[in-house]
Design an enzyme around this catalytic site. Structure first.
Site, mmCIF file in Angstrom:
data_model
loop_
_atom_site.group_PDB
_atom_site.id
_atom_site.type_symbol
_atom_site.label_atom_id
_atom_site.label_comp_id
_atom_site.label_asym_id
_atom_site.label_seq_id
_atom_site.Cartn_x
_atom_site.Cartn_y
_atom_site.Cartn_z
ATOM 1 N N GLU A 1 6.834 48.828 29.032
ATOM 2 C CA GLU A 1 7.816 49.855 28.713
ATOM 3 C C GLU A 1 7.103 51.040 28.075
ATOM 4 O O GLU A 1 6.663 50.975 26.928
ATOM 5 C CB GLU A 1 8.882 49.317 27.754
ATOM 6 C CG GLU A 1 9.975 50.349 27.487
ATOM 7 C CD GLU A 1 10.684 50.153 26.155
ATOM 8 O OE1 GLU A 1 11.787 50.706 26.007
ATOM 9 O OE2 GLU A 1 10.139 49.477 25.268
ATOM 10 N N TRP B 1 20.230 43.989 19.065
ATOM 11 C CA TRP B 1 18.866 44.347 18.691
ATOM 12 C C TRP B 1 18.220 43.364 17.715
ATOM 13 O O TRP B 1 17.024 43.484 17.435
ATOM 14 C CB TRP B 1 18.809 45.764 18.122
ATOM 15 C CG TRP B 1 19.888 46.159 17.162
ATOM 16 C CD1 TRP B 1 20.981 46.925 17.421
ATOM 17 C CD2 TRP B 1 19.973 45.814 15.766
ATOM 18 N NE1 TRP B 1 21.747 47.089 16.288
ATOM 19 C CE2 TRP B 1 21.153 46.422 15.255
ATOM 20 C CE3 TRP B 1 19.172 45.059 14.903
ATOM 21 C CZ2 TRP B 1 21.546 46.294 13.934
ATOM 22 C CZ3 TRP B 1 19.559 44.920 13.582
ATOM 23 C CH2 TRP B 1 20.732 45.531 13.108
ATOM 24 N N ARG C 1 7.766 41.492 30.415
ATOM 25 C CA ARG C 1 8.001 42.895 30.070
ATOM 26 C C ARG C 1 7.440 43.115 28.681
ATOM 27 O O ARG C 1 7.845 42.442 27.727
ATOM 28 C CB ARG C 1 9.492 43.222 30.076
ATOM 29 C CG ARG C 1 9.824 44.625 29.546
ATOM 30 C CD ARG C 1 11.327 44.803 29.370
ATOM 31 N NE ARG C 1 11.678 46.134 28.898
ATOM 32 C CZ ARG C 1 11.853 46.481 27.614
ATOM 33 N NH1 ARG C 1 11.687 45.556 26.665
ATOM 34 N NH2 ARG C 1 12.181 47.714 27.282
ATOM 35 N N ASP D 1 7.596 45.106 25.640
ATOM 36 C CA ASP D 1 8.463 46.061 24.964
ATOM 37 C C ASP D 1 7.622 47.042 24.145
ATOM 38 O O ASP D 1 6.600 46.677 23.571
ATOM 39 C CB ASP D 1 9.424 45.292 24.052
ATOM 40 C CG ASP D 1 10.345 46.186 23.265
ATOM 41 O OD1 ASP D 1 11.254 46.767 23.874
ATOM 42 O OD2 ASP D 1 10.141 46.313 22.037
#
Length: 669
Positions: free
Chosen positions: A224, A71, A196, A198
C-alpha cells in the site's frame, strides 16, 4: 534481493500460482472486509471458488487492541492469531477450506507500526509505552509526528515518525525484520499465499527488500503506497519488491465516471501516467477511501448503486493491473463503525445486500465482470474501441470477448465491429449460461455473421459476452417455460410509511439435496422468474423495475435501492365512503380488487410466473415489512409438499396468507 520473489500481474493473469476449480483462469481477488474466518471459509466453498475468484484479502488476523471500530484491527499488540476474525484453529480451517475450493488467502499485514497507548489485546496480552510481547522500546523509532506538509517534502519524517500516533517500528533493525519475517513465514506454513503490506510508504523500500530476503518462498506481495503525485515518497520506489497499489487508478476512474467522459478511457493505464500494468493492484474503491481517507478522492462506492456497477464492469473488462473487488458493509455514515453484529452466513440466511453486509462481489454485474475477465485473459489487449465521444463506449478483447457500457440517459443504439465468432451469447452481467449451453438465464446478445453486434443497451446499463458464454443453438432447450398468472395475498396491519416486500423461490438446501440444483453458486437455480402485472402504483412501480425474479437475495441489479425484494401493493375488498374517492388496483395500482374477497390490509403480488421452475407446482416465500415489523418468523404450514419454515404457494393460483401465521387458502382464478 532475491529476484524469485517478484510476482507480477502478468504471471497472475496467466494462471501462475492460482489454482482454481472454475472453468477459466482466475484473475481477480476480493477483499472480504471484516468478515470472520467461518464466513470466509463458507463463502470460498459456496461462491468464490465456483465463481472463479482467485483469492481473498482478509483483515489482519493477529492480536489487536480491543474495541468495536474497524481500525482496531490495524493496531497490533502481538502476532498471535487471535483477533475479531477468530482464533488460530479457525484461521487454519479457513485457509484449508478456501484452498480446497481453489481460492488463495491474502493477509493484510502490518509491518510499519504497533498499537498506540496502553491496554490489553484480544489475546489477553498487555502493552504500553512501546512495550509489547514481541517488542521493546529499543525496537521503535523516537516519537515524532508526521505533519500533513511532510508528505510532500520530508521523506525522513514520513518514514521515521508516527503515523496517527502509532508506535513506529524500526524496520531497519535486524530483530524487527526477523520478527516480522517469522510471522509471515508462520502464515505461509499454514497455507497463506499472499500479503498486503499496510502503510508501506512509511517503510523504506530498502527495509522491505531486506525483510523479503528473510521470507520463505515466493508469496504474492502488494504494497500500500498512496501516491497521487508530488509525494516525497513515490510508488515507483517499491516496484522491485512486489506489486503496488495504484491509487491514481481509483481516483481517476472516479473522476471520469462521475464528471468526465468514458470516451477518455481508451488508453487508461500507462497512457494516463500510471505504473506498469504488471506491477499494479487496482480497485474502484477500498476500505479506506470509501470512508473519505487513505488516498480518498472522487471515489465511487457501493452507495452509488448502478454507477458503481458500471465502474467495476470497466475495471474488470479493461486489461490493466490485478483488480481487487471490494466487499463492504453499510456503515451508515459512521466511518469508524465496525462490521455488523450478524454473521454473513447466518443459520442458512445470507445477510447480504440490505443494511448489513453489502457483498458487492455477489452483485451480478461485478461477478459477471470477473467471469468476463477470467475468460478473456488470453487476449491482453483492447480491440475495436468505439465511443460516441461522450459516455457510451464499447471495446473487445480480440476473439475472446466484447463489452459495452452506456452511462447516458438515452438508449445506446449502434452497430459495432467485434472479432468474435457469429452466434448467440449470454450477457454474463445479467445471466448465466446453462450447463448444457442451450439457454441463458438473462439477456442474449447476437453476433452477426460479419462479426458485428447491433447494440441496443438501455440507459445506465452494460453488456459483456465472452467465448465461453456462447449458446449451443443446435437443438432446443429441454425445459420449456410455463408462464402462468400467480397472485399472492398476505394480510398484515401496517402504518403509513410501511411497505411489504416478498422474497422467495426454492429452499437452497432442499433444492441441492432433492433437485440437484446448486443454488449457493447460482441463485437463478432457485429463483422464480416473474413479470409484474401491476405497474400502476406510482409508489411501488419504481421498485418493480428490473425485478425479474422472486428470489432470496432482495435487490436485483438495476432495481431500486429502496426495494427489499419483490414489491407488493395494498388492497381491500371494499372502500368506505369515509375514505374519500375510491382507489382501485385497476386504475391506481392499489385499493379495491375483485381478487381480494377477504378484507382490508391484504398486500398483493400479481405476477406472471414461470411455473416450470417450481417443485411440482409449489414454491416458497416470506414477507418483509419495511419500516415496520421486518421479517416474518418461522412458518409451519400444514400439508406442505416438503418441510419448510416458509409459506408454500402454488404457481398459477391465488394464494392467501396471514403475516406470521401458518394458515393458507389457495384457489383458482
Amino acid at each position: 534481493m532475491k529476484l524469485n520473489k517478484i510476482i507480477t500481474t502478468a504471471g497472475l493473469s496467466l494462471g501462475l500460482l492460482l489454482p482454481s476449480i472454475a472453468t477459466a483462469t482466475p484473475t481477480t481477488f476480493v477483499h472480504l472486509f471484516e468478515w470472520n474466518w467461518q464466513d470466509v471459509a463458507q463463502e470460498c466453498e459456496q461462491y468464490l471458488g465456483p465463481k472463479g475468484y482467485a483469492a481473498v484479502q482478509v483483515s489482519p488476523p493477529n492480536e489487536h487492541i480491543t474495541g468495536s471500530q474497524w481500525w482496531t484491527r490495524y493496531q497490533p499488540v502481538s502476532y498471535e492469531l487471535q483477533s475479531r476474525g477468530g482464533n488460530r484453529a479457525q484461521f487454519i480451517d479457513m485457509v484449508n477450506r478456501c484452498s480446497a475450493a481453489g481460492v488463495d488467502i491474502y493477509v493484510d499485514t502490518l509491518i510499519n507500526h504497533m498499537a498506540a497507548g496502553s491496554g490489553t489485546g484480544t489475546a489477553g496480552n498487555s502493552f504500553g509505552n512501546k512495550s509489547f510481547p514481541i517488542y521493546s522500546p529499543q525496537d521503535f523509532h523516537e516519537s515524532c509526528t508526521i505533519n500533513n506538509s511532510d508528505y510532500g517534502n520530508d521523506r525522513y519524517r514520513v518514514q521515521n515518525c508516527e503515523l496517527v500516533g502509532l508506535a513506529d517500528l524500526d524496520t531497519a533493525s535486524n530483530y524487527v525484520q526477523n520478527t516480522i519475517a517469522a510471522y509471515i513465514n508462520d502464515l505461509q506454513a499454514i497455507g497463506v499465499k499472499g500479503f498486503r503490506f499496510d502503510a508501506s510508504k512509511h517503510v523504506a523500500a530498502s527495509d522491505i527488500q531486506s525483510l523479503m530476503a528473510k521470507v520463505n518462498g515466493s508469496p504474492v506481495v502488494f504494497q500500500e503506497v498512496i501516491d497521487q503525485g508530488g509525494e516525497a515518497v513515490g510508488a515507483s520506489e517499491y516496484l522491485s519488491t512486489g506489486l503496488v497499489t495504484e491509487f491514481k487508478y481509483s481516483t481517476e476512474l472516479g473522476n471520469t465516471f462521475r464528471n468526465g467522459s468514458l470516451a477518455w478511457l481508451s488508453n487508461f493505464g500507462e497512457g494516463w501516467g500510471f505504473m506498469p500494468s504488471s506491477s499494479a493492484v487496482v480497485f474502484v474503491d477500498n476500505h479506506d477511501n470509501q470512508r473519505g481517507h487513505g488516498g480518498a478522492g472522487n471515489v465511487i462506492t457501493f452507495e452509488d448503486g448502478r454507477l458503481y456497477d458500471l465502474a467495476n464492469v470497466f475495471m474488470l473488462a479493461y486489461p490493466y493491473g490485478y483488480p481487487k473487488v471490494m466487499s463492504s458493509y453499510d456503515f451508515h455514515g459512521d466511518t469508524d463503525a465496525g462490521g455488523p453484529n450478524v454473521p454473513v452466513h447466518n443459520n442458512g440466511n445470507l445477510e447480504c445486500f440490505a443494511s448489513n453486509w453489502k457483498c458487492e462481489h455477489r452483485w451480478s454485474y461485478i461477478a459477471g465482470g470477473v467471469d468476463f475477465r477470467n475468460n478473456t485473459a488470453d487476449n491482453w489487449a483492447v480491440t475495436n474501441w468505439w465511443d460516441n465521444t461522450n459516455n457510451q463506449i464499447s471495446f473487445g478483447r480480440g476473439s475472446s470477448g466484447h463489452m459495452a457500457i452506456n452511462k447516458e440517459d438515452s438508449t445506446l443504439t449502434a452497430t459495432v465491429q467485434t472479432d468474435m465468432a457469429s452466434g448467440q451469447y449470454c450477457n454474463v452481467l445479467k445471466g448465466e449460461l446453462s450447463a448444457d449451453a442451450k439457454s441463458c438465464s438473462g439477456e442474449v446478445i447476437t453476433v452477426n455473421s460479419d462479426g458485428t453486434i447491433n447494440l441496443n443497451i438501455g440507459a445506465w446499463d452494460a453488456m459483456a459476452i465472452h467465448k465461453n458464454a456462447k449458446l449451443n443453438t443446435s437443438s432446443a432447450s429441454s425445459t420449456e417455460s410455463d408462464w402462468q398468472r400467480t397472485v399472492i395475498f398476505i394480510n398484515a396491519q401496517t402504518q403509513s410509511g410501511q411497505d411489504m416486500f416478498i422474497r422467495g423461490g426454492i429452499d437452497h438446501a432442499y433444492a441441492n439435496a432433492n433437485l440437484g440444483r446448486n443454488c449457493q453458486t447460482s441463485n437463478f437455480e432457485c429463483a422464480m422468474p416473474i413479470r409484474h402485472n401491476n405497474l400502476k402504483n406510482v409508489t411501488t412501480s419504481p421498485w418493480k423495475a428490473n425485478d425479474n425474479y422472486l428470489d432470496w437475495y432482495g435487490i436485483e441489479n438495476g432495481q431500486s435501492s429502496e426495494a427489499e425484494g419483490s414489491a407488493t401493493d395494498w388492497t381491500t375488498n371494499v372502500w368506505p365512503a369515509g375514505w374519500g374517492a375510491e382507489k382501485t388496483v385497476n386504475t391506481d395500482g392499489f385499493g379495491v380488487t375483485p381478487l381480494n374477497i377477504w378484507g382490508e390490509h391484504y398486500w398483493m403480488l400479481d405476477v406472471d410466473m414461470d411455473c416450470s421452475k417450481a417443485v411440482n407446482g409449489w414454491f416458497e416465500l416470506k414477507a418483509f415489512i419495511k419500516n415496520g415489523q421486518g421479517w416474518e418468523t418461522a412458518i409451519a404450514q400444514d400439508n406442505a409438499p416438503y418441510t419448510s419454515t416458509n409459506h408454500m404457494a402454488q404457481c398459477g393460483k391465488i394464494n392467501k396468507f396471514e403475516f406470521n401465521n401458518s394458515g393458507v387458502v389457495i384457489r383458482s382464478f
